[in-house]
Design an enzyme around this catalytic site. Sequence first.
Site, short mmCIF file in Angstrom:
data_model
loop_
_atom_site.label_atom_id
_atom_site.label_comp_id
_atom_site.label_asym_id
_atom_site.label_seq_id
_atom_site.Cartn_x
_atom_site.Cartn_y
_atom_site.Cartn_z
N HIS A 42 -3.57 -5.10 0.03
CA HIS A 42 -3.12 -5.66 1.30
C HIS A 42 -3.21 -7.19 1.24
CE1 HIS A 42 -2.80 -2.01 3.89
NE2 HIS A 42 -3.66 -1.53 3.01
N CYS A 98 0.83 -1.21 0.00
CA CYS A 98 0.00 0.00 0.00
C CYS A 98 0.87 1.26 0.00
CB CYS A 98 -0.96 -0.04 1.19
SG CYS A 98 -2.35 1.10 1.03
N GLU A 135 -1.93 -9.39 3.04
CA GLU A 135 -1.93 -10.06 4.35
C GLU A 135 -3.33 -10.47 4.80
OE1 GLU A 135 -1.75 -5.55 5.25
OE2 GLU A 135 -0.90 -6.95 3.81
#
Length: 568
Positions: free
Chosen positions: A506, A399, A508
């Site tokens: 993102h 990001c 994750e």
Amino acid sequence: MKYILVTGGVISGIGKGIIASSVGTILKSCGLHVTAIKIDPYINIDAGTFSPYEHGEVYVLDDGGEVDLDLGNYERFLDIRLTRDNNLTTGKIYQSVITKERRGDYLGKTVQVVPHITDAIQEWVMKQAKISVDDDGMEPQVCVIELGGTVGDIESMPFIEAFRQFQFKVKKENFCNIHVSLIPQPSATGEQKTKPTQNSVRELRGLGLTPDLIMCRCTTPLETAVKEKISMFCHVEPTQVICVHDVPSVYRVPLLLEDQGVVSYLCQRLNLPVEMKPRKLLTKWKEMADRSDRLLESVSIALVGKYTKLSDSYTSVIKALEHSALAINHKLEVKYIDSADLETATLQEEPVKYHEAWQKLCSAHGVLVPGGFGVRGTEGKMQAINWARKQNKPFLGVCLGMQLAVCEFARNVIDMPEHNPGQMGGTMRLGKRRTIFKSSSSVLRKLYGNVEYVEERHRHRFEVNPELKHHFEEKGLQFVGQDVEGERMEVIELEDHYYFVGVQYHPEFTSRPINPSPPYFGLLLAAAGKLQSYLTKGCRLSPRDTYSDCSGSSSPEMELSELKFLSL
């Protein structure tokens, strides 16, 4: 539908989220479809405006919902996809009731906490519990509900009252309560104390809820005499007192509950349609737990961020790194570095802190710059990116980290034309979006399994100006991934660098223990010196790094024959 309410006593942050996730995991291992709801008693509509120092990271869902980090635990443990309505807050409930009142839905009646707020809570839970969260589209059979905060808090009273009524509405055989409490062990005596748990259960009973299972958080396993004392004073059988002591890995928590007969009790208590037989999903969890305990080699990652004083600020990032490290049989060491400590201003004011930060950075095997808003520490992040680029160190920017990598490249490699920064940005871009790979030679594309596109979750306000793209690509910074329209730059890779990758999304948030996120997996492979070997072998791990065939998958119907990190 069966409902399992998880409440907490004595202190907040006691581990209700991990316990709720673990209960769901062992039930899913029985072949049941399980969903989860998190209730937060705060008045905020959602977690979108929180500072990470308030409640940890803001977790983003497929539909763009900005929610509590516990929903991340549910998704990772159960391998499910939740929506924004799986996170219920006081703000959302009051907003919905007030909207109905303004519309005239209550026909002039006096709108009150009881029955209107409590009814709205029950209706929300019953409606959301039926929403499919698995890829097969099946309606869930069990809903695990975690009530945030501590029993007795004034802000959680309407929810407690709602569930007091709810247990009678859905009938006893369809509702049970798990109460999580603390067993302190003062260092002066070393004795396990039960009084806080007795008081907590007494207060819960006084509010109309009776715990079916009391899960005791403690540093060491519960002594038999302590368990019997809790049983006697809290009016439950000894088998209903469950010990959840500190364990080296969260992967051991579902196994801990299974070993103490939690599945057997819930099956009997809720009349669940389950056959008691060996379950492949739990075999997978045992393998992960055993592997985690016996790791010898280590790999270190420098996490350069703004909120490094609280590890919960980067929960999903750390979990994604752990998943990837576990997959390559390495122990993860995260070196937290406050990005402001890398700046020249710190050298003038606190030289010791400055040199310590740079020593951490230089000793790490790889560098990660995660997302985060605000200008503080931005210069330090760019210094870390510059160092990683020049030293050919494995780097991943997420990001804002990707955006700063572009800015650092523009500042130090190319002579950028003037542009108007006022044209950058807009409203927050949230939720699952598609990214199209534009290069067949992209390293990240290979890590994803050589797919044409990926769908990942976004949370950003600013983005790279596409008009400047050619200036970067002429100098070797390639925009290998773009959005469907080709207007937003989603993935960058630096030519002639071991692993220099930036992603606008993102990744994750979609990492799972058995299926690590490819960008993080690539970072760990590069940091451990295994990336080229992995790519040469066609993106396959060596046999010692894969899980066994009997591991099972986290879907009730599917079986995992081989661990592959390329599929989404």
